[in-house]
Design a protein around this motif. Sequence first.
Motif, PDB file in Angstrom:
ATOM      1  N   THR A   1       0.836  -1.206   0.000  1.00  0.00           N
ATOM      2  CA  THR A   1       0.000   0.000   0.000  1.00  0.00           C
ATOM      3  C   THR A   1       0.870   1.256   0.000  1.00  0.00           C
ATOM      4  O   THR A   1       2.073   1.202   0.256  1.00  0.00           O
ATOM      5  CB  THR A   1      -0.917   0.039   1.232  1.00  0.00           C
ATOM      6  OG1 THR A   1      -0.123   0.235   2.409  1.00  0.00           O
ATOM      7  CG2 THR A   1      -1.705  -1.267   1.371  1.00  0.00           C
TER       8      THR A   1
ATOM      9  N   CYS B   1      -1.757   1.445   7.356  1.00  0.00           N
ATOM     10  CA  CYS B   1      -2.430   0.193   7.010  1.00  0.00           C
ATOM     11  C   CYS B   1      -2.281  -0.820   8.138  1.00  0.00           C
ATOM     12  O   CYS B   1      -3.275  -1.392   8.615  1.00  0.00           O
ATOM     13  CB  CYS B   1      -1.838  -0.357   5.714  1.00  0.00           C
ATOM     14  SG  CYS B   1      -2.482  -1.971   5.211  1.00  0.00           S
TER      15      CYS B   1
ATOM     16  N   ASN C   1      -5.513   2.517   0.868  1.00  0.00           N
ATOM     17  CA  ASN C   1      -5.005   1.227   1.333  1.00  0.00           C
ATOM     18  C   ASN C   1      -5.999   0.111   1.046  1.00  0.00           C
ATOM     19  O   ASN C   1      -5.611  -0.993   0.628  1.00  0.00           O
ATOM     20  CB  ASN C   1      -4.718   1.291   2.832  1.00  0.00           C
ATOM     21  CG  ASN C   1      -3.474   2.091   3.154  1.00  0.00           C
ATOM     22  OD1 ASN C   1      -2.637   2.330   2.285  1.00  0.00           O
ATOM     23  ND2 ASN C   1      -3.339   2.513   4.399  1.00  0.00           N
TER      24      ASN C   1
ATOM     25  N   ALA D   1      -5.822  -0.850  -2.594  1.00  0.00           N
ATOM     26  CA  ALA D   1      -4.622  -1.648  -2.888  1.00  0.00           C
ATOM     27  C   ALA D   1      -4.782  -3.084  -2.408  1.00  0.00           C
ATOM     28  O   ALA D   1      -4.437  -4.036  -3.123  1.00  0.00           O
ATOM     29  CB  ALA D   1      -3.404  -1.010  -2.233  1.00  0.00           C
TER      30      ALA D   1
END
Length: 207
Positions: free
Chosen positions: A35, A41, A179, A182
């Motif tokens: 990410t 994250c 995030n 991703a």
Amino acid sequence: MTILPPFFLLILTFSSYTSLALNATDFIRTNCQITLYPQLCYHSLAGYANAVQQDPARLARVAVALSLSRAKSMTLYVANLSRQADYTADPRAVSALHDCFTLLGDAVDQIRGSVKQMRRLKSGAGEELRFQLSNVQTWMSAALTNEDTCVDGFEDVEDGALKSDVYDRTLKVKEVTSNALALGETSFVAKVWSHEQTTPFMGELKP
């Protein structure tokens, strides 16, 4: 056969549980490296290690659900600010807040659509699975764009506490959404790859 006392069984159970939790935590840490905001994250998702275990699809669902929660909270926050600003702030700030509220509301709807779609992924197969996962990516990307646009809308607003507050808070929401997108894309690749490994090839390759 040796029978262990209940106390030792409890220790073994706890040890096994702890080992699984640590493995899941490491799994989250490793996946978060792909990410744009790996530290955010990890710290935002590590608390869900028991739910995630070591499953990329579960990790993606938790990340998207977290993104929805943050976006909803920010939308309510901006709504309250907007009502107060109608009587106190300059017209540019009021306009930016109203636009931001609309954009964040759209982002919430898009992320909510992603959450619903991800709950139905198990029923998908082949092209249907690709279509469902593509929808998740499209909606999360659109939500990220709306959050970006909200932030951009404050460029012409005079610097001050209101601008800084909304800008900083929305930026954090945007990072969580980024995030989630991703991790969702990672889940997309994992699921499609897994399906193709267990399904006979029945057609031409597509770009």
